[in-house]
Design a protein around this motif. Sequence first.
Motif, mmCIF file in Angstrom:
data_model
loop_
_atom_site.group_PDB
_atom_site.id
_atom_site.type_symbol
_atom_site.label_atom_id
_atom_site.label_comp_id
_atom_site.label_asym_id
_atom_site.label_seq_id
_atom_site.Cartn_x
_atom_site.Cartn_y
_atom_site.Cartn_z
ATOM 1 N N PHE A 115 6.003 105.947 -24.473
ATOM 2 C CA PHE A 115 4.621 105.822 -24.215
ATOM 3 C C PHE A 115 4.114 107.224 -23.566
ATOM 4 N N GLY A 116 4.961 108.219 -23.665
ATOM 5 C CA GLY A 116 4.465 109.337 -23.082
ATOM 6 C C GLY A 116 5.264 110.097 -21.993
ATOM 7 N N LEU A 117 5.682 109.019 -21.120
ATOM 8 C CA LEU A 117 6.460 109.450 -19.757
ATOM 9 C C LEU A 117 7.712 109.852 -20.007
ATOM 10 N N ARG A 118 8.185 111.260 -20.389
ATOM 11 C CA ARG A 118 9.503 111.429 -20.846
ATOM 12 C C ARG A 118 10.458 112.042 -19.823
ATOM 13 N N SER A 119 9.647 112.533 -18.948
ATOM 14 C CA SER A 119 10.463 113.080 -17.611
ATOM 15 C C SER A 119 9.821 112.855 -16.493
ATOM 16 N N GLY A 120 10.547 112.804 -15.331
ATOM 17 C CA GLY A 120 9.671 112.602 -14.067
ATOM 18 C C GLY A 120 10.484 112.718 -12.709
ATOM 19 N N ILE A 121 10.089 112.597 -11.813
ATOM 20 C CA ILE A 121 10.742 112.529 -10.343
ATOM 21 C C ILE A 121 9.927 111.407 -9.600
ATOM 22 N N SER A 122 10.996 111.263 -8.759
ATOM 23 C CA SER A 122 10.364 109.982 -7.595
ATOM 24 C C SER A 122 10.694 110.480 -6.602
ATOM 25 N N VAL A 123 9.754 110.088 -5.312
ATOM 26 C CA VAL A 123 9.946 110.349 -3.874
ATOM 27 C C VAL A 123 10.179 109.263 -3.104
ATOM 28 N N PRO A 124 11.211 108.854 -2.470
ATOM 29 C CA PRO A 124 11.165 107.721 -1.471
ATOM 30 C C PRO A 124 10.514 107.942 -0.278
ATOM 31 N N LEU A 125 9.804 107.245 0.420
ATOM 32 C CA LEU A 125 8.869 107.341 1.625
ATOM 33 C C LEU A 125 9.347 106.409 2.534
ATOM 34 N N HIS A 126 10.398 106.590 3.266
ATOM 35 C CA HIS A 126 10.780 105.640 4.333
ATOM 36 C C HIS A 126 9.852 105.866 5.492
ATOM 37 N N GLY A 127 9.456 104.717 6.006
ATOM 38 C CA GLY A 127 8.755 104.733 7.233
ATOM 39 C C GLY A 127 9.423 103.944 8.378
ATOM 40 N N PRO A 128 8.626 103.568 9.482
ATOM 41 C CA PRO A 128 9.058 102.761 10.535
ATOM 42 C C PRO A 128 9.099 101.283 10.409
ATOM 43 N N GLN A 129 9.959 100.572 11.148
ATOM 44 C CA GLN A 129 10.215 99.141 10.933
ATOM 45 C C GLN A 129 10.282 98.486 9.623
ATOM 46 N N GLY A 130 11.013 99.274 8.859
ATOM 47 C CA GLY A 130 11.466 99.029 7.342
ATOM 48 C C GLY A 130 10.383 99.300 6.249
ATOM 49 N N LEU A 153 6.115 118.842 -4.923
ATOM 50 C CA LEU A 153 5.701 117.709 -5.171
ATOM 51 C C LEU A 153 6.027 116.686 -4.050
ATOM 52 N N GLU A 154 7.341 116.742 -3.407
ATOM 53 C CA GLU A 154 7.805 115.897 -2.398
ATOM 54 C C GLU A 154 6.708 116.134 -1.177
ATOM 55 N N LEU A 155 6.612 117.231 -0.869
ATOM 56 C CA LEU A 155 5.690 117.558 0.283
ATOM 57 C C LEU A 155 4.266 116.831 0.231
ATOM 58 N N ALA A 156 3.808 117.172 -1.077
ATOM 59 C CA ALA A 156 2.431 116.360 -1.525
ATOM 60 C C ALA A 156 2.413 115.039 -1.231
ATOM 61 N N ALA A 157 3.501 114.334 -1.875
ATOM 62 C CA ALA A 157 3.689 112.960 -1.915
ATOM 63 C C ALA A 157 3.786 112.664 -0.288
ATOM 64 N N LEU A 158 4.456 113.105 0.553
ATOM 65 C CA LEU A 158 4.472 112.932 1.907
ATOM 66 C C LEU A 158 3.193 112.996 2.489
ATOM 67 N N HIS A 159 2.517 114.016 2.371
ATOM 68 C CA HIS A 159 1.247 113.980 3.078
ATOM 69 C C HIS A 159 0.464 113.170 2.511
ATOM 70 N N PHE A 160 0.453 112.817 1.422
ATOM 71 C CA PHE A 160 -0.526 111.717 0.652
ATOM 72 C C PHE A 160 -0.345 110.445 1.436
ATOM 73 N N HIS A 161 1.086 110.055 1.588
ATOM 74 C CA HIS A 161 1.534 108.684 2.050
ATOM 75 C C HIS A 161 1.377 108.741 3.371
ATOM 76 N N LEU A 162 1.411 109.586 4.222
ATOM 77 C CA LEU A 162 0.879 109.741 5.785
ATOM 78 C C LEU A 162 -0.623 109.363 6.005
ATOM 79 N N ARG A 163 -1.545 110.249 5.092
ATOM 80 C CA ARG A 163 -2.854 109.967 4.959
ATOM 81 C C ARG A 163 -3.259 108.515 4.815
#
Length: 241
Positions: A115-130, A153-163
């Motif tokens: 379907f076109g998603l031929r490569s990628g990365i994933s960023v786990p974003l763990h926070g407080p209280q599980g 990409l990891e830094l962008a993901a983290l900033h996005f998640h916090l916001r």
Amino acid sequence: MEFGRFLDQADAVAQSEQLFELLSAFVLNFDCPWIAYGSPTPDQKFLKPVRRDPAMMQNYPDEWRDRYFEMGYERIDPIIKTSRQRISAFRWSDVYNDATTTEDERRIFDEAATFGLRSGISVPLHGPQGSFAIMSFARPRDHGFQNRTITYLELAALHFHLRVTKFTNLSDIEENTSLSTREIDCIRWVGRGKSSWEIGRILGISVNTVNFHIKNVMRKLDTGSRTVAAIKAVNFGIIEL
């Protein structure tokens, strides 16, 4: 320069949808047109919104998304399993080639590629209280991710998640917290360093009445400290000092 621009622009928006659009534009610099972001449910089976966690946001091809849930891949997705075991970003190719990855799990990557998603990365974003979320970035071609790209990409993901998490929490506060005019008056003067006696004199009410209103504010803002309550009221835009 592009990363700095993304941070500046992200800090200036106040809606998750706008933030997602900014992130989508930023990651195009790394040939990543597709993003998926969400929180696994407590039973670890699939991604969907949970309390105080942001909603699922993604721009994957509709056909792949439909296929993914039609086949029940959310129950065996190796990205979810791996994200629970890692604290840093990882390449999909590393998971695919891992000896512990089953053939059924590899099939998810193989079908995503069709379907076109031929490569990628994933960023786990763990926070407080599980609390836990996953951000994935995908490319339309088989091309490895350089370490520097993964870092950005990891830094962008983290900033996005916090916001986004901040937006969600502020929304909860706005929905669940309604201060009366007198409560706002009292906590504003607390923030300005006034004692209950001084506030009573300023507002023309008794000390007991002042303390009653302040205790109500502390309860509504979920804190046992009048000072912290005043700080929260400022941060949530309820009062200005």
